[in-house]
Design a protein around this motif. Structure first.
Motif, PDB file in Angstrom:
ATOM      1  N   LEU A  41       0.904  -1.222   0.112  1.00 51.68           N
ATOM      2  CA  LEU A  41       0.129  -0.097   0.141  1.00 51.68           C
ATOM      3  C   LEU A  41       0.837   1.264   0.094  1.00 51.68           C
ATOM      4  O   LEU A  41       1.857   1.625   0.894  1.00 51.68           O
ATOM      5  CB  LEU A  41      -0.928   0.168   1.008  1.00 51.68           C
ATOM      6  CG  LEU A  41      -2.096  -1.119   1.240  1.00 51.68           C
ATOM      7  CD1 LEU A  41      -2.903  -0.862   2.524  1.00 51.68           C
ATOM      8  CD2 LEU A  41      -3.102  -0.973   0.090  1.00 51.68           C
ATOM      9  N   ILE A  42       0.761   2.172  -0.810  1.00 44.51           N
ATOM     10  CA  ILE A  42       1.629   3.184  -1.143  1.00 44.51           C
ATOM     11  C   ILE A  42       0.784   4.554  -1.356  1.00 44.51           C
ATOM     12  O   ILE A  42      -0.323   4.483  -2.263  1.00 44.51           O
ATOM     13  CB  ILE A  42       2.212   3.073  -2.578  1.00 44.51           C
ATOM     14  CG1 ILE A  42       3.637   1.877  -2.273  1.00 44.51           C
ATOM     15  CG2 ILE A  42       3.254   4.383  -2.982  1.00 44.51           C
ATOM     16  CD1 ILE A  42       4.478   1.548  -3.357  1.00 44.51           C
ATOM     17  N   PRO A  43       0.978   5.401  -0.591  1.00 43.10           N
ATOM     18  CA  PRO A  43       0.239   6.772  -0.736  1.00 43.10           C
ATOM     19  C   PRO A  43       0.308   7.317  -2.108  1.00 43.10           C
ATOM     20  O   PRO A  43       1.287   7.556  -2.738  1.00 43.10           O
ATOM     21  CB  PRO A  43       0.516   7.620   0.189  1.00 43.10           C
ATOM     22  CG  PRO A  43       2.116   7.226   0.422  1.00 43.10           C
ATOM     23  CD  PRO A  43       2.021   5.734   0.101  1.00 43.10           C
ATOM     24  N   THR A  44      -0.797   7.824  -2.656  1.00 46.71           N
ATOM     25  CA  THR A  44      -0.771   8.534  -3.872  1.00 46.71           C
ATOM     26  C   THR A  44      -0.350   9.909  -3.754  1.00 46.71           C
ATOM     27  O   THR A  44      -0.539  10.485  -2.585  1.00 46.71           O
ATOM     28  CB  THR A  44      -2.027   8.392  -4.841  1.00 46.71           C
ATOM     29  OG1 THR A  44      -3.157   9.147  -3.991  1.00 46.71           O
ATOM     30  CG2 THR A  44      -2.465   7.116  -5.179  1.00 46.71           C
ATOM     31  N   GLY A  45       0.189  10.718  -4.863  1.00 46.15           N
ATOM     32  CA  GLY A  45       0.572  12.039  -4.792  1.00 46.15           C
ATOM     33  C   GLY A  45       1.760  12.407  -4.294  1.00 46.15           C
ATOM     34  O   GLY A  45       2.061  13.408  -3.779  1.00 46.15           O
ATOM     35  N   ARG A  46       2.607  11.350  -4.076  1.00 43.79           N
ATOM     36  CA  ARG A  46       3.990  11.745  -3.794  1.00 43.79           C
ATOM     37  C   ARG A  46       4.901  11.785  -4.717  1.00 43.79           C
ATOM     38  O   ARG A  46       5.919  12.678  -4.949  1.00 43.79           O
ATOM     39  CB  ARG A  46       4.587  10.705  -2.530  1.00 43.79           C
ATOM     40  CG  ARG A  46       3.647  10.831  -1.266  1.00 43.79           C
ATOM     41  CD  ARG A  46       4.188   9.922  -0.139  1.00 43.79           C
ATOM     42  NE  ARG A  46       5.194  10.420   0.164  1.00 43.79           N
ATOM     43  CZ  ARG A  46       5.821  10.261   1.413  1.00 43.79           C
ATOM     44  NH1 ARG A  46       5.050   9.846   2.378  1.00 43.79           N
ATOM     45  NH2 ARG A  46       7.105  10.468   1.678  1.00 43.79           N
ATOM     46  N   ILE A  47       5.036  10.791  -5.604  1.00 42.93           N
ATOM     47  CA  ILE A  47       5.910  10.612  -6.778  1.00 42.93           C
ATOM     48  C   ILE A  47       5.175  10.609  -8.105  1.00 42.93           C
ATOM     49  O   ILE A  47       5.656  10.675  -9.388  1.00 42.93           O
ATOM     50  CB  ILE A  47       6.975   9.425  -6.547  1.00 42.93           C
ATOM     51  CG1 ILE A  47       6.515   8.440  -6.567  1.00 42.93           C
ATOM     52  CG2 ILE A  47       7.962  10.091  -5.515  1.00 42.93           C
ATOM     53  CD1 ILE A  47       7.727   7.383  -6.568  1.00 42.93           C
ATOM     54  N   PHE A  48       3.935  10.306  -7.821  1.00 45.53           N
ATOM     55  CA  PHE A  48       2.933  10.207  -9.028  1.00 45.53           C
ATOM     56  C   PHE A  48       1.601  10.216  -8.605  1.00 45.53           C
ATOM     57  O   PHE A  48       1.114   9.989  -7.651  1.00 45.53           O
ATOM     58  CB  PHE A  48       3.014   8.646  -9.671  1.00 45.53           C
ATOM     59  CG  PHE A  48       2.770   7.484  -8.895  1.00 45.53           C
ATOM     60  CD1 PHE A  48       1.571   7.218  -8.442  1.00 45.53           C
ATOM     61  CD2 PHE A  48       3.900   6.909  -8.250  1.00 45.53           C
ATOM     62  CE1 PHE A  48       1.129   5.954  -7.684  1.00 45.53           C
ATOM     63  CE2 PHE A  48       3.927   5.796  -7.396  1.00 45.53           C
ATOM     64  CZ  PHE A  48       2.456   5.307  -7.052  1.00 45.53           C
ATOM     65  N   ASP A  49       0.642  10.670  -9.397  1.00 44.84           N
ATOM     66  CA  ASP A  49      -0.745  10.618  -9.353  1.00 44.84           C
ATOM     67  C   ASP A  49      -1.172   9.237 -10.002  1.00 44.84           C
ATOM     68  O   ASP A  49      -0.593   8.732 -10.959  1.00 44.84           O
ATOM     69  CB  ASP A  49      -1.385  11.884  -9.902  1.00 44.84           C
ATOM     70  CG  ASP A  49      -1.280  13.008  -8.918  1.00 44.84           C
ATOM     71  OD1 ASP A  49      -0.911  12.895  -7.697  1.00 44.84           O
ATOM     72  OD2 ASP A  49      -1.563  14.097  -9.413  1.00 44.84           O
ATOM     73  N   THR A  50      -2.487   9.045  -9.585  1.00 46.32           N
ATOM     74  CA  THR A  50      -3.256   7.813 -10.257  1.00 46.32           C
ATOM     75  C   THR A  50      -4.694   8.162 -10.545  1.00 46.32           C
ATOM     76  O   THR A  50      -5.560   8.858  -9.806  1.00 46.32           O
ATOM     77  CB  THR A  50      -3.181   6.533  -9.197  1.00 46.32           C
ATOM     78  OG1 THR A  50      -1.995   6.383  -8.648  1.00 46.32           O
ATOM     79  CG2 THR A  50      -3.837   5.397  -9.721  1.00 46.32           C
ATOM     80  N   VAL A  51      -4.877   7.763 -11.930  1.00 42.75           N
ATOM     81  CA  VAL A  51      -6.101   7.822 -12.478  1.00 42.75           C
ATOM     82  C   VAL A  51      -6.868   6.352 -12.387  1.00 42.75           C
ATOM     83  O   VAL A  51      -6.137   5.482 -12.991  1.00 42.75           O
ATOM     84  CB  VAL A  51      -6.296   8.432 -13.731  1.00 42.75           C
ATOM     85  CG1 VAL A  51      -7.728   8.288 -14.385  1.00 42.75           C
ATOM     86  CG2 VAL A  51      -5.671   9.712 -13.706  1.00 42.75           C
ATOM     87  N   ARG A  52      -7.759   6.267 -11.581  1.00 38.48           N
ATOM     88  CA  ARG A  52      -8.585   4.903 -11.545  1.00 38.48           C
ATOM     89  C   ARG A  52      -9.622   4.958 -12.539  1.00 38.48           C
ATOM     90  O   ARG A  52     -10.617   5.657 -12.470  1.00 38.48           O
ATOM     91  CB  ARG A  52      -8.851   4.614 -10.157  1.00 38.48           C
ATOM     92  CG  ARG A  52      -9.774   3.158  -9.932  1.00 38.48           C
ATOM     93  CD  ARG A  52      -9.920   3.396  -8.432  1.00 38.48           C
ATOM     94  NE  ARG A  52     -10.753   2.035  -8.132  1.00 38.48           N
ATOM     95  CZ  ARG A  52     -10.218   0.899  -7.942  1.00 38.48           C
ATOM     96  NH1 ARG A  52      -8.740   0.823  -7.703  1.00 38.48           N
ATOM     97  NH2 ARG A  52     -10.713  -0.277  -7.569  1.00 38.48           N
TER      98      ARG A  52
END
Length: 175
Positions: A41-52
């Protein structure tokens, strides 16, 4: 590619992905734990954003549900890492994109995961098949991300194809 070069590249990708975690060693431990499905489990918004993006949108854009054909299509279009979240009840694809991009995606069928408050299940870099979450397209190197405009194009195409199919179904015409 020689085994040593492949190992070095894989280690670089793993270190890069783990660097998004507040405790990178914890992420690496989670990848090694079969009880956790080899997913960290890795937080989003630190080195990349994610589009689900809902699987139905991706499959409508591709015109197929076969894993290999979906992977080939996405490889040719988005040019970056994509996770298939096959554990989720909603079954979706997660596109890793540059920070700050794709903030306009806020719909149920395609949305950017909220940076800083959402944790993404990230499979270990070598996990490229079911069961569970896996890389449809694994990162090839440090800082490898999808091209946001191409992710947008995929979402528009999928929605357009779904709307056409719904219109045909409403009219009662065979497909």
């Amino acid at each position: 590619m020689t085994g040593q070069v492949a190992y070095s590249r894989g280690l670089g990708v793993a270190n890069w992905l783990a660097s998004a975690h507040p405790d990178p060693e914890q992420a690496k431990a989670e990848w090694g734990d079969p009880r956790k499905g080899h997913v960290a489990l890795i937080p989003t918004g630190r080195i990349f954003d994610t589009v689900r993006v809902a699987a139905k949108v991706v499959h409508a854009a591709v015109g197929d549900t076969d894993d290999a054909r979906v992977a080939a299509f996405l490889s040719a279009l988005v040019d970056g890492p994509v996770i298939h979240d096959a554990y989720s009840a909603s079954i979706a694809y997660c596109f890793l994109v540059p920070l700050g991009s794709c903030a306009h995606h806020r719909a149920d069928d395609a949305h950017r995961l909220v940076p800083g408050t959402t944790w993404l299940g990230v499979p270990e870099a070598a996990r490229t098949a079911r069961p569970g979450a896996f890389w449809v397209l694994a990162p090839r190197q440090y800082d490898d991300l999808c091209i946001p405009g191409y992710v947008d194009q995929l979402i528009r195409a999928g929605r357009r194809n779904l709307a056409k199919a719904a219109e045909i179904a409403r009219e009662g015409c065979p497909q």
